[in-house]
Structure formats: structure tokens, C-alpha cells
Enzyme design. Structure first.
Site, short mmCIF file in Angstrom:
data_model
loop_
_atom_site.label_atom_id
_atom_site.label_comp_id
_atom_site.label_asym_id
_atom_site.label_seq_id
_atom_site.Cartn_x
_atom_site.Cartn_y
_atom_site.Cartn_z
N PHE A 2 9.03 -42.95 38.87
CA PHE A 2 7.89 -43.10 39.77
C PHE A 2 7.78 -44.49 40.37
CE2 PHE A 2 6.60 -39.17 37.68
CZ PHE A 2 6.38 -38.40 38.81
N GLU A 3 8.39 -45.48 39.76
CA GLU A 3 8.39 -46.82 40.35
C GLU A 3 9.47 -46.99 41.41
OE1 GLU A 3 6.36 -49.52 40.14
OE2 GLU A 3 5.01 -48.27 38.98
N SER A 4 10.67 -46.47 41.17
CA SER A 4 11.79 -46.77 42.08
C SER A 4 12.68 -45.59 42.42
CB SER A 4 12.66 -47.86 41.46
OG SER A 4 13.33 -47.33 40.31
N SER A 16 1.42 -46.47 38.14
CA SER A 16 2.14 -45.19 38.28
C SER A 16 2.34 -44.52 36.91
CB SER A 16 3.47 -45.39 38.99
OG SER A 16 4.32 -46.21 38.24
#
Length: 151
Positions: free
Chosen positions: A53-55, A125
Site C-alpha cells: 500500500f505504500e509503494s 496506510s
């Protein structure tokens, strides 16, 4: 034949030049080998979910959040304002160091971040998509992480 050429071209357009997206199980293995499984009480599934969800598993991702006043770097989008040389530099490294696909420096820093008072809640996130998920185990589906496969 034409379809595969067109799909290849689209792939080059979607992924920035030089970007290396890691597979889910590759990320899981690197995080496991880096000692994140149950680090500070957080399962490996939580870490893999967060990385997605971050990258979207892109260790070279850089995202400028002008509204928040920071830039996020790497697999976990580590904020420059606190953790690298563009800000308070709590991890004592350059922000570009978080863009290395081997993840060793990134893992060292996220361990420092998660030890803070917010834990994994330092990443909104994680709180939004991973913390209360009842399907976390799916992040490791098909990934062979047993110790015998690591040796």
C-alpha cells in the site's frame, strides 16, 4: 504476436524508466531475512501489506506529498522530513539510500520507526488497509519462507 508487442510497450510506459518492481514473495523473503517477522510484535504479513500500500512493491518509488509537506522514499515511503538527510535524519542516512532494492538500509530504518510510540501506525496506510484486515495471511500465499528453503 502484435498483442504481446503492444502489451510490452504499455508496460514500458506504465513503469518509470529504471524502476524495478519486486514480486510479493521477493519482498516477503527480503523482509523475513531482514528480521521483520514479528519484529516489535508485527507479523510479516503486516509488513508485506504495508509495502504494497505504500509503494506497490517498488523500492525505487519517490512520492512528493505537497499537501503533507514531505517526500516519501522507497518501499515503505519513508518521510524525508524526519528520517533522512532532507530533514531531521533520525536514520542517519541519505534519502536516496532508501531506494536500494536490497532493502537492508530500509529495513534498519523501519525498525527504528516502528519502535516509536505510534508503532506501525506511523504509516496511515497501515492503519487504513492492514491493521484490522481479516485477510492478512493472503500476503504470504504461495511464498515458501520456511527456514529450510532459506539455507
Amino acid at each position: 504476436m502484435k498483442a504481446s508487442v503492444i502489451l510490452s510497450l504499455i508496460g514500458y510506459l506504465v513503469v518509470p524508466s529504471g524502476a524495478r518492481i519486486l514480486g510479493r514473495c521477493v519482498v516477503a523473503r527480503k523482509l523475513y531475512e531482514g528480521g521483520l517477522n514479528y519484529f516489535d510484535g508485527y507479523s510479516l504479513e503486516n509488513w508485506v501489506c504495508l509495502a504494497y500500500f505504500e509503494s506497490k512493491f517498488n523500492p525505487t518509488a519517490v512520492y512528493e506529498n505537497s499537501r503533507g509537506g514531505y517526500t516519501g522514499y522507497g518501499l515503505f515511503q519513508i518521510r524525508d522530513s524526519d528520517w533522512c538527510d532532507h530533514g531531521r535524519n533520525r536514520c542517519r542516512m541519505s534519502c536516496s539510500g532508501f531506494l536500494n532494492p536490497d532493502l537492508k538500509k530500509t529495513i534498519k530504518c523501519v525498525k527504528k520507526i516502528v519502535r516509536g510510540k505510534e508503532g506501525m501506525g506511523a504509516w496511515p496506510s497501515w492503519s487504513r488497509f492492514c491493521q484490522f484486515s481479516d485477510t492478512l495471511e493472503r500476503w504470504l500465499d504461495g511464498c515458501n519462507l520456511s527456514t529450510s528453503s532459506i539455507l
